[in-house]
Structures are given as C-alpha cells and as structure tokens.
Design a protein around this motif. Structure first.
Motif, PDB file in Angstrom:
ATOM      1  N   SER A 282       5.011  13.613 -15.546  1.00  0.00           N
ATOM      2  CA  SER A 282       4.330  12.732 -16.498  1.00  0.00           C
ATOM      3  C   SER A 282       2.856  13.057 -16.656  1.00  0.00           C
ATOM      4  O   SER A 282       2.169  12.424 -17.466  1.00  0.00           O
ATOM      5  N   ILE A 283       2.332  14.014 -15.906  1.00  0.00           N
ATOM      6  CA  ILE A 283       0.924  14.395 -15.994  1.00  0.00           C
ATOM      7  C   ILE A 283       0.830  15.900 -16.168  1.00  0.00           C
ATOM      8  O   ILE A 283       1.778  16.636 -15.873  1.00  0.00           O
ATOM      9  N   ASP A 284      -0.327  16.376 -16.648  1.00  0.00           N
ATOM     10  CA  ASP A 284      -0.462  17.818 -16.867  1.00  0.00           C
ATOM     11  C   ASP A 284      -1.036  18.507 -15.637  1.00  0.00           C
ATOM     12  O   ASP A 284      -1.391  17.864 -14.653  1.00  0.00           O
ATOM     13  N   ARG A 285      -1.133  19.827 -15.715  1.00  0.00           N
ATOM     14  CA  ARG A 285      -1.537  20.625 -14.552  1.00  0.00           C
ATOM     15  C   ARG A 285      -2.927  20.263 -14.034  1.00  0.00           C
ATOM     16  O   ARG A 285      -3.194  20.339 -12.832  1.00  0.00           O
ATOM     17  N   ASP A 286      -3.845  19.925 -14.950  1.00  0.00           N
ATOM     18  CA  ASP A 286      -5.237  19.699 -14.572  1.00  0.00           C
ATOM     19  C   ASP A 286      -5.538  18.239 -14.256  1.00  0.00           C
ATOM     20  O   ASP A 286      -6.694  17.905 -13.984  1.00  0.00           O
ATOM     21  N   ASP A 287      -4.544  17.364 -14.291  1.00  0.00           N
ATOM     22  CA  ASP A 287      -4.773  15.952 -13.997  1.00  0.00           C
ATOM     23  C   ASP A 287      -5.159  15.806 -12.528  1.00  0.00           C
ATOM     24  O   ASP A 287      -4.435  16.271 -11.633  1.00  0.00           O
ATOM     25  N   PRO A 288      -6.307  15.167 -12.224  1.00  0.00           N
ATOM     26  CA  PRO A 288      -6.730  15.037 -10.824  1.00  0.00           C
ATOM     27  C   PRO A 288      -5.721  14.311  -9.944  1.00  0.00           C
ATOM     28  O   PRO A 288      -5.724  14.482  -8.730  1.00  0.00           O
ATOM     29  N   ARG A 289      -4.853  13.499 -10.540  1.00  0.00           N
ATOM     30  CA  ARG A 289      -3.884  12.747  -9.742  1.00  0.00           C
ATOM     31  C   ARG A 289      -2.806  13.638  -9.136  1.00  0.00           C
ATOM     32  O   ARG A 289      -2.082  13.209  -8.222  1.00  0.00           O
ATOM     33  N   ALA A 290      -2.682  14.883  -9.623  1.00  0.00           N
ATOM     34  CA  ALA A 290      -1.730  15.818  -9.015  1.00  0.00           C
ATOM     35  C   ALA A 290      -2.146  16.189  -7.597  1.00  0.00           C
ATOM     36  O   ALA A 290      -1.316  16.615  -6.786  1.00  0.00           O
ATOM     37  N   PHE A 291      -3.433  16.027  -7.297  1.00  0.00           N
ATOM     38  CA  PHE A 291      -3.982  16.380  -5.984  1.00  0.00           C
ATOM     39  C   PHE A 291      -3.760  15.196  -5.042  1.00  0.00           C
ATOM     40  O   PHE A 291      -4.640  14.392  -4.806  1.00  0.00           O
ATOM     41  N   GLY A 292      -2.552  15.099  -4.490  1.00  0.00           N
ATOM     42  CA  GLY A 292      -2.198  13.955  -3.668  1.00  0.00           C
ATOM     43  C   GLY A 292      -2.817  13.940  -2.295  1.00  0.00           C
ATOM     44  O   GLY A 292      -2.882  12.890  -1.653  1.00  0.00           O
ATOM     45  N   GLY A 293      -3.261  15.086  -1.803  1.00  0.00           N
ATOM     46  CA  GLY A 293      -3.923  15.097  -0.509  1.00  0.00           C
ATOM     47  C   GLY A 293      -3.834  16.441   0.192  1.00  0.00           C
ATOM     48  O   GLY A 293      -2.806  17.124   0.148  1.00  0.00           O
ATOM     49  N   LEU A 294      -4.938  16.840   0.821  1.00  0.00           N
ATOM     50  CA  LEU A 294      -5.039  18.056   1.627  1.00  0.00           C
ATOM     51  C   LEU A 294      -5.883  17.744   2.844  1.00  0.00           C
ATOM     52  O   LEU A 294      -6.848  16.976   2.756  1.00  0.00           O
ATOM     53  N   VAL A 295      -5.532  18.327   3.990  1.00  0.00           N
ATOM     54  CA  VAL A 295      -6.373  18.186   5.177  1.00  0.00           C
ATOM     55  C   VAL A 295      -6.906  19.551   5.590  1.00  0.00           C
ATOM     56  O   VAL A 295      -6.232  20.572   5.422  1.00  0.00           O
TER      57      VAL A 295
ATOM     58  N   ASP B 216       3.498  16.799  -0.814  1.00  0.00           N
ATOM     59  CA  ASP B 216       4.275  17.116  -2.012  1.00  0.00           C
ATOM     60  C   ASP B 216       4.065  16.086  -3.112  1.00  0.00           C
ATOM     61  O   ASP B 216       4.477  16.314  -4.256  1.00  0.00           O
ATOM     62  N   SER B 217       3.451  14.938  -2.796  1.00  0.00           N
ATOM     63  CA  SER B 217       3.360  13.815  -3.729  1.00  0.00           C
ATOM     64  C   SER B 217       2.066  13.823  -4.518  1.00  0.00           C
ATOM     65  O   SER B 217       1.027  14.296  -4.041  1.00  0.00           O
ATOM     66  N   ALA B 218       2.117  13.266  -5.715  1.00  0.00           N
ATOM     67  CA  ALA B 218       0.920  12.981  -6.500  1.00  0.00           C
ATOM     68  C   ALA B 218       0.383  11.602  -6.096  1.00  0.00           C
ATOM     69  O   ALA B 218       1.052  10.829  -5.399  1.00  0.00           O
ATOM     70  N   PHE B 219      -0.820  11.277  -6.521  1.00  0.00           N
ATOM     71  CA  PHE B 219      -1.414   9.978  -6.233  1.00  0.00           C
ATOM     72  C   PHE B 219      -0.482   8.852  -6.673  1.00  0.00           C
ATOM     73  O   PHE B 219       0.064   8.865  -7.774  1.00  0.00           O
ATOM     74  N   ASN B 220      -0.297   7.876  -5.792  1.00  0.00           N
ATOM     75  CA  ASN B 220       0.479   6.677  -6.083  1.00  0.00           C
ATOM     76  C   ASN B 220       1.929   6.988  -6.422  1.00  0.00           C
ATOM     77  O   ASN B 220       2.615   6.200  -7.078  1.00  0.00           O
ATOM     78  N   GLY B 221       2.411   8.163  -5.977  1.00  0.00           N
ATOM     79  CA  GLY B 221       3.793   8.523  -6.221  1.00  0.00           C
ATOM     80  C   GLY B 221       4.129   8.789  -7.670  1.00  0.00           C
ATOM     81  O   GLY B 221       5.301   8.735  -8.066  1.00  0.00           O
ATOM     82  N   ILE B 222       3.112   9.102  -8.479  1.00  0.00           N
ATOM     83  CA  ILE B 222       3.334   9.371  -9.892  1.00  0.00           C
ATOM     84  C   ILE B 222       4.290  10.559 -10.058  1.00  0.00           C
ATOM     85  O   ILE B 222       4.198  11.556  -9.342  1.00  0.00           O
ATOM     86  N   ASN B 223       5.202  10.455 -11.008  1.00  0.00           N
ATOM     87  CA  ASN B 223       6.094  11.565 -11.320  1.00  0.00           C
ATOM     88  C   ASN B 223       5.262  12.723 -11.863  1.00  0.00           C
ATOM     89  O   ASN B 223       4.609  12.592 -12.906  1.00  0.00           O
ATOM     90  N   PRO B 224       5.252  13.871 -11.182  1.00  0.00           N
ATOM     91  CA  PRO B 224       4.419  14.992 -11.651  1.00  0.00           C
ATOM     92  C   PRO B 224       4.717  15.407 -13.084  1.00  0.00           C
ATOM     93  O   PRO B 224       3.842  15.923 -13.778  1.00  0.00           O
TER      94      PRO B 224
ATOM     95  N   THR C   6       0.858  -1.180   0.000  1.00  0.00           N
ATOM     96  CA  THR C   6       0.000   0.000   0.000  1.00  0.00           C
ATOM     97  C   THR C   6       0.900   1.238   0.000  1.00  0.00           C
ATOM     98  O   THR C   6       2.098   1.157   0.278  1.00  0.00           O
ATOM     99  N   ASN C   7       0.302   2.380  -0.287  1.00  0.00           N
ATOM    100  CA  ASN C   7       0.998   3.654  -0.123  1.00  0.00           C
ATOM    101  C   ASN C   7       0.619   4.241   1.229  1.00  0.00           C
ATOM    102  O   ASN C   7      -0.504   4.036   1.707  1.00  0.00           O
ATOM    103  N   GLN C   8       1.529   4.963   1.850  1.00  0.00           N
ATOM    104  CA  GLN C   8       1.299   5.433   3.218  1.00  0.00           C
ATOM    105  C   GLN C   8       1.646   6.909   3.368  1.00  0.00           C
ATOM    106  O   GLN C   8       2.672   7.373   2.904  1.00  0.00           O
TER     107      GLN C   8
END
Length: 772
Positions: A636-649, A626-634, A133-135
């Motif tokens: 490799s995705i564009d600005r509007d890709d939802p996976r850039a939103f790795g998490g906010l509280v 600072d990370s994207a979803f699943n540790g994706i290299n930022p 899993t990712n943590q």
C-alpha cells in the motif's frame, strides 16, 4: 575527521535543532567514571523500564527522514571502564500489533536523571501505558575483561512497545537475559561463554553457550531459549543441576546440551508458529549439519541443504514466506555447490512450526560480470567469487546471518541478497560486492536474476573504484562549499539531480572504499571485510555498513577533502534505470544534542571488520525487521515511503560532552580521560520511521477510526484540526511537543516539557505551515 559538518548540514536541512538519542543519560556526578551504566549482576537491574524519544535524523537524499535512539546501553562490570563492549546484535524480524503492556515507564529530560539508582537522579516523570501498542524486540551480546582478569559476557535484550499515535517515542523493557557468571567480584570464575543468536517480537531470545576461555562445565555447543517476558532474578548459564543448566529455570529452556558443533541459532518466531518458538541452526557436523526444534532433544539432519553439499556460515530465519518453499517462515544459508565445491550457492527453505524444512531450493552465484545500470559500473565474478562473512569468530558469536531475504511488493518478486568476495577470502580480499537476486516466489531457482547493488573494487583489485554515494550536496558533492558557506549550485534544493549537464547537478558525495584504503594511513591497517552483510526493509531497500570516503569542506585550507570513515548505507532501487543507488544514513563522527540527557554526544565507533574477519557487531541480515511501521501492508506504500523503514539496529560507541566544551574525549579501552567529565558508552542504536512534526493523524479519520491520531505521511487540514481539538482539550499526550519559551535552535525546542501551553500550539502551526 570533520564531524561537525554533517551535523550542521542536518540542522540546516531540517530547519530546527536535531534532537538526540536515548536511553540517553549521563551520571549526576559530572566526574567521568563511574558513569551511569547498569550492573548486569545487580538484582535491581535485571529488568528496567523507561521511555526513549526518537531523534529526528536526515539521510543524504532530499526528504530522507528517520528517527534514531540508543534503545539499550551495555552494562558496567569494571571500575576502570564505563561499560562493556558489544558484539552481535539483532532486532526481531516480526512485529506484534495491539499489545497492551499495562506498565509504567520512566521518562526524563534533564542531565543527571536516569535509571541507575545510585548514579542518577530519579526520573522526573513517567509514561503510563494501558492500551494497544505495537511490539518488537532487540538484543545484543556484551563482554569485558577487568583489571583482575574477570571475564564477563552476557546477553541484554529489550522488549520495545510503540503507540503508533505517539510514533516519536519507544517504551523499553530492558532485560538482562543471561550472564556467564554469578557476579563480577574478585575471584569469581565465569561458568559459560555466550554467543547471541536472534530474538522474536515476544521477547524470546536464543543463544549459544560453551566453555571457551572459562572454567564452567559446558563443552561443545549448548543452546538456550530465554523468555524475557518471564525473567526474574539472576539468570546464570553453566550451573548444571539436573537438566536445568541455568539459574532462572522458569524463563530458560536448555535445548541443546554439550552436543555437536552448533553455530549460533536463529529463531522461528512464536508469532509464526502460533505456539512455542523454535530454533534453526547450522553446525560443523558434516553428516547432520541442521539443528532444529523447540524442545530437548533437538533434531539434527540435512534438510536445509537443498541441492547444496554442505552449509557454510550462520543460519538466518525470516518471517516472510514464499509459495514454492511453503511453511510458516523461511530460512536461508550459504552452501557449497557440487559443481564448484565452493561457497557459491544459497539455499532458501520453508520452515514449519518445529523448524523443520518443508521444501528447499538452491540458487547459484553468477560466475560472470554484473553491471549496475544506475551507475554503469561493473563487478567481475569470473575469479570465481564466493559468498563470504562465514569465517573467524562469527560461527560462535554471530551474526545470523550472511544471507538476507526480502520481498518487492512493486513487482511481486522475492529477494535474496548476500556479499560476495571475488577471491573467496574474508581476510584480505579487497574486491567485495553485495548482489541481489530477484525470483518468482512460485519458481525460485528457475527465475533467479542477479543484480549488482554495491561494491568496493573489481576483481583486479583496482582501488578507488567503489560504488558512489549520492546526496543533495550540489555540484561538488560536499556540503557548505559555496560562497560564504551557504552552498554551491544545486545544494539542498530538495531535488536529487543526477544529470551531469544540469546546472543543479548533485555530484556523488563519496564512494565505498576498501578497508585497506580507509586505514592505510592510520595507526592500524585493516585488510578485513569492507562491506557488511546486507539487510532488507519492508519494501526491499538494502542496508549495510561499509568503509567509505566522503567529500567534506576543508575549513582551514579551503576547498574539499576526502574524509575516510565507516558508515551505514541504504541502497535504493532506481526504477528509471533498473539499478541501485547508495544513500548515506549515518557516519562515524556524527554529533547531535541529547533530548533526555540535555548533553551533546558524538558517534565514536561504527565497525565492519574485526582484525582479519567480519565484526560480529556489524550489520547482519537480522539487523532489520520484515515489518513496516504500524504493520502497514508494504503493497500500500511506495518504495520511498519512510514508513517502509520499520526498524534497524546497529552497534555504536557514543561520547557525551558532559562539560559542554566542544570536545568529545575518550581514552583507549573506553576508559575515562583524566581531568574531563566526558562519558562514553557502547549503545545499541535503533533507526526507524519518524513522522513529520505536523503529521499527527490520518486524513479524513474521525474519533474511533483506525487511523485517528496516527500519521499517514500527508500533512493536510485534518492534521491542523486534530491538533487544535486536542490542544483545546488539554491533551498532553498529543499536544505537548515543545518546551515553553524555547525558540528554534534552543535546547528545548521540539522537546516536551510536561505542560501544554500556547507555545505548543503556535509551534505546531509554524511546523504545519512549513510542512515540517
């Protein structure tokens, strides 16, 4: 406020019922108090494990999709209140990949079920994890005072794991990191007052403790580091025996002892150091203001100042690094500059594994006028302006910090951002702006170029002038205002049309306002900050909380009105203009239906200001990872890709409509309302990536491939084939997606029910056809 409008809009855009948040539960009693919040002093509640399902949420822009869940709720220490209040909160800047928790997590989908052994029915199911899993980790500070005068304060944390193949679910280990007393019984005095620092993905959390308002033995500043993965029993701070300082000595390290005037510490994560994490903190000590290290005694020096003459505000640490400053992580601080003797500088410093500075550079605030090319609006810096969010209780309670660091992989530029106050005052300054500096990572101070992201008013204190907020709401900028409430021209057409001459033009849906403008007609006028500090995601999008005015339909008198609110905003960079535009993500009054509790709830509180200063519980730069979803290299995705939103509280108070009467009732002080079973809780909300229902695998991947079973933001025949194959194999992990017999709009629609049936298959196919 008209809180049902936005909820209705979300349902209309999604085409399905919006599921809700979790740690999502209400008590089995249906009587209001005592509710089902956990007791932070109860031995059985020190460590709890449960699974939570992310809710599908939509921002105001077309196809703006993310998930949300209150991953942890505050504890209860009083008989007259549902739970404690929350203060500073944070998420780990780093993320660990491929972690095997080898654990079991409780899971429920019914009203009354939950993790409180006395106030909930036992969870009806569980999730067993024995694989990668990712943590990441989250944390918050809580406090309360009961009718007997007992002062409770504690740090509550969560180690959160996520299987990227099941991106809609979080696996939470809730931990009571530390408390400031032995218990909440009458006559027991508190031994310490605790202020939260930050946390890393391993679950190491750092905090500050003193004797403010309590009878404990501490004085000045004390720093503790707590390893949440090793926590057992009660961990009380302020029990001075030898060199321990706490009752759980196996999990806690007492790093700073009754020394100096340290502010809440930041953490250099263990994933960066490769060993022990380290602390890095500012202090009020003029001759040695920087405190750092990973063991007692810590080091104090001036190395974080760079060209500055004195630090101001709390320190922050990012897991990012820049070539010029070096190190294994990067810190940043507001500093006074010699030329101005004011808070006009930011020092960016590389840090080594001990938190010491490898190299530091200082950039200065622009003393001029900045214009946002996307909106044509300007902010005047010639007052002069100063960086803010450094006053009040924040040095002792957090957050960390007022400065944000990021990286734009589209341009290979480093990013730094902070909030400026035109008149230099947090308290009554109406003119505030978030500014962002771009720089070459090899020459930071030599290339800094500042941009205007958002602001509330200009240096002349002109009201009703704040940055606009945009959405796909049509010509009038309000949802459901056309004939028969079906929308006016351009509304929900899937295009953000910003051409005023276009027949489908989407007018601004609102704007940022000053706190005074929002509260002047209410019960308590607030003059304090109107914009929180900024935070970055993996692609350099900017997140913040703000006072806003939003256009809403007037269901009684017709037409529209301006709803005065607080909200969470995302600012996106517009490459076509080279400027920034604001999007609405979440607002006060948003209502949804709970997946796990089976109960509707409403967001009742989102704060920015606290009296005359910044609320420690608002968004700070440590609110995002600072990370994207699943540790994706930022890159490799564009600005509007939802996976850039790795998490906010974000901290919020939510009210559950337990009796389903359409009212969300709350008395003053978070107490119960006589005669209603409604329950109210202070929750730490997590917002982050959520895939489409029909996006279930990476296109072209086969069993054994890295992307097999992991969403890729592309709905293709591979997703349909993958789902059918898993459904034939009766694999509930992948194919239990809805409740048997539930139709769109029903409470169980798109909520798992523990069984794989033909309904799961037909529902998926329908979602796949519609690209949902």
């Amino acid at each position: 406020m008209n809180s049902t409008i936005r909820a209705a809009m979300l349902i209309a855009v999604a085409g399905v019922a919006t599921p809700a948040l979790a740690q999502d539960s209400v008590s089995k009693n249906g009587t209001g108090l005592p509710g089902d919040a956990l007791d932070s002093y109860d031995a059985s509640s020190q460590v709890s494990r449960y699974a939570v399902n992310l809710a599908r949420r939509l921002g105001s822009w077309p196809d703006s999709r993310f998930g949300m869940a209150p991953v942890i709720r505050a504890s209860r220490t009083s008989d007259i209140q549902f739970d404690s209040l929350q203060s500073h909160n944070a998420i780990s800047r780093d993320m660990l990949l491929g972690v095997n928790t080898n654990a079991t997590y409780d899971l429920w989908y019914a009203q009354g079920e939950g993790i409180n052994a006395t106030e909930n029915d036992a969870p009806s199911s569980s999730v067993v994890v024995n694989g990668p899993t990712n943590q990441f980790a989250v944390t918050f500070n809580e406090f309360s005072t009961d009718a007997d005068g007992f002062n409770h304060n504690a740090v509550i944390s969560g180690i959160v794991n996520q299987d990227p193949r099941k991106a809609r679910q979080l696996l939470v280990t809730r931990v009571v990191s530390a408390v400031g007393a032995a218990g909440s019984d009458d006559g027991i005095d508190s031994t310490s007052s605790i202020g939260l620092g930050t946390i890393d993905a391993n679950g190491n959390v750092v905090m500050r403790a003193d004797n403010d308002g309590v009878s404990g033995p501490f004085f000045d500043s004390n720093y503790f580091m707590v390893d949440n993965s090793a926590r057992t029993g009660l961990n009380q701070l302020g029990v001075v025996s030898g060199s321990n300082g706490s009752t759980d000595t196996a999990a806690s390290s007492w790093l700073l002892r009754n020394s100096g005037d340290g502010l809440t510490p930041a953490i250099v994560p263990a994933s960066s150091t490769g060993g022990l994490p380290a602390v890095a903190a500012n202090s009020f000590n003029a001759t040695a203001p920087f405190i750092h290290g990973n063991s007692f005694p810590l080091t104090a020096d001036t190395t974080q100042l760079g060209a500055g003459t004195g630090s101001r505000g709390n320190y922050m640490v990012s897991s990012l690094t820049y070539a010029e400053t070096g190190g294994i992580a990067t810190g940043a601080s507001i500093v006074k500059e010699a030329a101005t003797d004011e808070r006009t500088g930011i020092t960016i410093a590389g840090l080594d594994a001990n938190g010491d500075v490898t190299n530091a550079v200082t950039v200065g605030i622009p003393q001029a006028t900045l214009t946002n090319p996307a909106t044509g609006l300007s902010f005047n810096f010639s007052v002069p302006a100063e960086f803010g969010h450094v006053f009040g209780q924040t040095p002792f309670r957090g957050g960390n910090g007022p400065v944000a660091l990021g990286f734009d992989s589209e341009t290979n530029e480093g990013l730094v951002a902070a909030t400026v106050f035109a008149f230099g005052s947090d308290a009554t300054d109406p003119a505030q702006a978030i500014i962002l500096g771009r720089f070459d990572p090899t020459d930071i101070d030599g290339t800094i170029a500042w941009e205007l992201v958002a602001f509330t008013s200009d240096a002349n204190a002109s009201f009703d002038l704040g940055s606009p907020i945009y959405g796909d709401f049509g010509n009038d900028g309000a949802a459901f205002t056309g004939p028969m409430g079906v929308g006016d021209a351009g509304e929900f057409d899937g295009v953000l049309d910003l051409d005023p001459m276009s027949p489908t033009f989407d007018a601004p849906i609102g704007k940022l306002l000053t706190a005074f403008e929002v509260t002047q007609n209410g019960g308590t006028i607030i003059f304090g900050p109107s914009i929180s500090p900024p935070a970055f995601d993996a692609k350099g999008n900017v997140y913040f909380a703000a006072s806003v005015g939003l256009n809403k339909v007037d269901n009684i008198n017709g037409g529209t009105f301006v709803d005065l609110d607080s909200a969470i905003i995302r600012a996106r960079y517009d490459e076509a203009t080279g400027g920034w535009r604001n999007e609405l993500l979440l607002e006060l009054g948003d209502t949804t239906s709970g997946i796990n509790s089976g109960t509707d709830y409403q967001i009742n509180f989102l704060g920015v200001a606290n009296s005359l200063t910044t609320d420690s519980g608002t968004i700070w730069s440590d609110a995002t990872t600072d990370s994207a979803f699943n540790g994706i290299n930022p890159a490799s995705i564009d600005r509007d890709d939802p996976r850039a939103f790795g998490g906010l509280v974000a901290r919020a108070r939510i009210i559950y409509d337990v009796n389903d009467d359409g009212n969300f009732e709350l008395a003053a002080g978070n107490n119960a309302v006589p005669g209603t079973p409604d329950e109210s809780y202070n929750a730490l909300l997590y917002l982050g990536y959520l895939p489409r229902v029909s996006d279930v695998t990476t296109d072209g991947s086969n069993p054994g491939d890295t992307g097999f079973g992991i969403p890729d933001e592309s709905v293709t025949i591979s997703d349909l084939t993958f789902f059918v194959e898993q459904w034939v194999a009766n694999d509930a992990f992948f194919t239990d997606i809805t409740t048997d017999g539930a139709n769109p709009g029903d409470p169980g629609f798109l909520i798992p029910d523990g069984a794989v049936s033909i309904v799961d298959l037909t529902t998926f196919v329908e979602q796949w056809i519609n690209q949902n």
